[in-house]
Design an enzyme around this catalytic site. Structure first.
Site, PDB file in Angstrom:
ATOM      1  N   SER A 104       1.588   5.570  -5.617  1.00 26.90           N
ATOM      2  CA  SER A 104       1.105   5.027  -4.342  1.00 26.90           C
ATOM      3  C   SER A 104       2.238   4.820  -3.346  1.00 26.90           C
ATOM      4  O   SER A 104       2.915   5.760  -2.957  1.00 26.90           O
ATOM      5  CB  SER A 104       0.344   3.734  -4.628  1.00 26.90           C
ATOM      6  OG  SER A 104      -0.361   3.295  -3.511  1.00 26.90           O
ATOM      7  N   ASP A 243      -0.372   5.869   3.108  1.00 23.15           N
ATOM      8  CA  ASP A 243       0.677   5.639   2.104  1.00 23.15           C
ATOM      9  C   ASP A 243       0.827   6.901   1.259  1.00 23.15           C
ATOM     10  O   ASP A 243       0.203   7.928   1.536  1.00 23.15           O
ATOM     11  CB  ASP A 243       0.372   4.386   1.262  1.00 23.15           C
ATOM     12  CG  ASP A 243      -0.840   4.548   0.367  1.00 23.15           C
ATOM     13  OD1 ASP A 243      -1.698   5.413   0.665  1.00 23.15           O
ATOM     14  OD2 ASP A 243      -0.948   3.820  -0.638  1.00 23.15           O
ATOM     15  N   ASP A 245      -0.193   8.045  -1.559  1.00 23.07           N
ATOM     16  CA  ASP A 245      -1.343   8.762  -2.142  1.00 23.07           C
ATOM     17  C   ASP A 245      -2.564   8.698  -1.236  1.00 23.07           C
ATOM     18  O   ASP A 245      -3.660   9.082  -1.640  1.00 23.07           O
ATOM     19  CB  ASP A 245      -1.662   8.244  -3.548  1.00 23.07           C
ATOM     20  CG  ASP A 245      -2.207   6.828  -3.567  1.00 23.07           C
ATOM     21  OD1 ASP A 245      -1.921   6.062  -2.622  1.00 23.07           O
ATOM     22  OD2 ASP A 245      -2.922   6.476  -4.520  1.00 23.07           O
ATOM     23  N   ASP A 247      -4.567   6.425  -0.032  1.00 22.27           N
ATOM     24  CA  ASP A 247      -5.775   5.620  -0.226  1.00 22.27           C
ATOM     25  C   ASP A 247      -5.760   4.369   0.650  1.00 22.27           C
ATOM     26  O   ASP A 247      -6.647   3.537   0.574  1.00 22.27           O
ATOM     27  CB  ASP A 247      -6.014   5.276  -1.701  1.00 22.27           C
ATOM     28  CG  ASP A 247      -4.925   4.389  -2.300  1.00 22.27           C
ATOM     29  OD1 ASP A 247      -3.906   4.136  -1.618  1.00 22.27           O
ATOM     30  OD2 ASP A 247      -5.088   3.951  -3.454  1.00 22.27           O
TER      31      ASP A 247
END
Length: 447
Positions: A104, A243, A245, A247
């Site tokens: 992340s 960010d 990833d 999400d």
């Protein structure tokens, strides 16, 4: 919640690469364990694997493929893709399990493994516990003729772009809007700029040249200063930062001011309520969301249900109580009409739709309320449970009484380190400061 986990944290397995949890050997064991757990029914079993742009992604992907194929699962690899895209494609490709290799918003040296079930939702506590038990046991390998096959699919990005665009209102276009988009050198570096461009936006893309080690490095939703500077310099209408990833998102308005998840949720909820599509009569957020959000929603006849910190708690509440908008102040926004997890790009499209519909600058549209002064302090302790000490309980009870109707107190132990987090917010900044100091002193004296 179940018993403490050995491997799984609040969001999958995560750690420094080539260290205890994030080695190739560990990834292979996870593949074997998860593959064995999800082999139910007599159909041909398959797993879908996506990743972000970290250098270690190749190593972990190869190890996971080895693990899954060794227990008889076929593997579909989709390459760098947002976490929500992996969840969506897992469902669409009828896979038994989805895997996202990402840490992340963490620095590149960390990585992680997130698992999704066939419905695209993160795994239940029970499933994670069962997989943990299998990781530590001898998983039987299949006979050589039954080893799984692996293939890479090339058009996965196009499928996700098509899906993301389908969530944007049919009657709107982004023509005439200049959008700065910061992809954190992460998983959405191709799909997000393409999606906005196809919808007509004039896209200024930054954080779109990943090299394996620059993910989240001074860019992305956790470092919005670069985005704010670029929005002002480019004379843009709005800036969006994802960010690593993709999400979660943070937005910057036309004046370069950061807009957090609370304001974004308020904006989306207002638009959906106006259109008669907001379910549950309000939204779901965590205990960290500002009291200003709660008061703002209440003035519109909308409710705010609070959960513990973590997007999985938000999602559980949304599913059990029938809400379709929820999220966190940090920019994890879950729109369950479209996705089974937070999706930064899909949330961004809803925000852009509201700005476009209003025909006004983002700085007017997105600042829905004035947040109350909020103060968060961390107090380290060496042992024991300071929050159980009677003097601490007494100070906290006194503080809650003092803030009643004028503010709010959230005190919780960190899940990862010996720290008590003390957060207060209220109409009077001096009072907030004094209350936090008093509680921190009491915790320290008891620790």
């Amino acid at each position: 919640m179940g018993s403490p986990r050995k491997y799984f944290g609040t969001d999958g397995i995560r750690g420094a690469t080539n260290a205890r949890l994030m080695t190739a050997e560990m990834a292979m064991r996870v593949g074997m364990a998860a593959g064995a757990y999800f082999q139910r029914g007599d159909h041909r079993h398959r797993v879908l694997i996506g990743k972000d742009t970290r250098l270690s992604g190749y190593m972990l992907e190869s190890a996971l493929v080895a693990g899954f194929t060794s227990v008889g699962m076929d593997v579909i690899m989709v390459g760098p893709m947002p976490t929500p895209a992996v969840a969506m494609l897992t469902q669409s490709m009828r896979a038994d399990i989805g895997v996202m290799i990402s840490a992340s918003h963490n620095p590149f040296a960390d990585n992680g493994i997130k698992l999704f079930g066939p419905d695209g939702f993160k795994l239940s506590d029970e499933a994670e516990a069962a997989i943990e038990a299998l990781i530590d046991s001898e998983v039987p390998l299949v006979p050589s003729a039954e080893i799984g096959r692996a293939r890479r699919i090339e058009d996965a990005q196009g499928r996700y772009i098509h899906f993301a665009k389908s969530t944007f209102p049919d009657n709107l276009r982004l023509d005439g809007m200049r959008v700065v988009l910061d992809c954190a050198h992460g998983a959405a570096y191709k799909v997000a700029p393409t999606t906005l461009w196809e919808l007509g936006a004039d896209v200024v893309a930054i954080g779109v040249t990943p090299n394996g080690t620059n993910i989240n490095d001074g860019v992305g939703s956790t470092a919005p200063a670069t985005l704010a500077e670029t929005v002002v310099a480019a004379g843009a209408d709005i800036g969006i930062a994802l960010d690593g990833d993709a999400d979660r998102l943070i937005v910057v308005d036309d004046r370069g001011q950061v807009v957090d998840g609370d304001q974004l949720m308020a904006t989306i909820a207002a638009g959906w309520a106006r259109a008669g599509r907001l379910k549950g009569g309000g939204l779901v957020a965590t205990v960290m969301s500002n009291l200003g959000l709660e008061r703002h929603l209440s003035a519109q006849g909308l409710g705010l249900v609070r959960t513990a910190v973590g997007d999985r708690h938000v999602l559980e509440k949304m599913r059990s109580s029938g809400y379709n908008v929820g999220g966190e102040q940090s920019g994890h926004i879950i729109l369950s009409d479209y996705a089974t997890t937070g999706d930064g790009l899909v949330a961004a499209l809803q925000v852009l739709a509201e700005v476009k519909r209003a025909g006004a600058p983002a700085s007017e549209v997105l600042h829905r309320f004035d947040p109350l002064p909020q103060l968060l302090r961390n107090v380290r302790f060496t042992g024991g449970k300071p929050l159980d000490a009677e003097p601490v309980k007494a100070v906290i009870a006194g503080a809650e009484e003092e803030l009643k109707g004028r503010g709010r107190l959230v005190i919780r132990p960190s899940g990862t380190e010996p720290v008590i987090r003390v957060m207060a917010e209220g109409d009077d900044p001096q009072q907030v400061e004094a209350v936090v100091a008093r509680i921190c002193d009491a915790v320290q004296a008891a620790a």
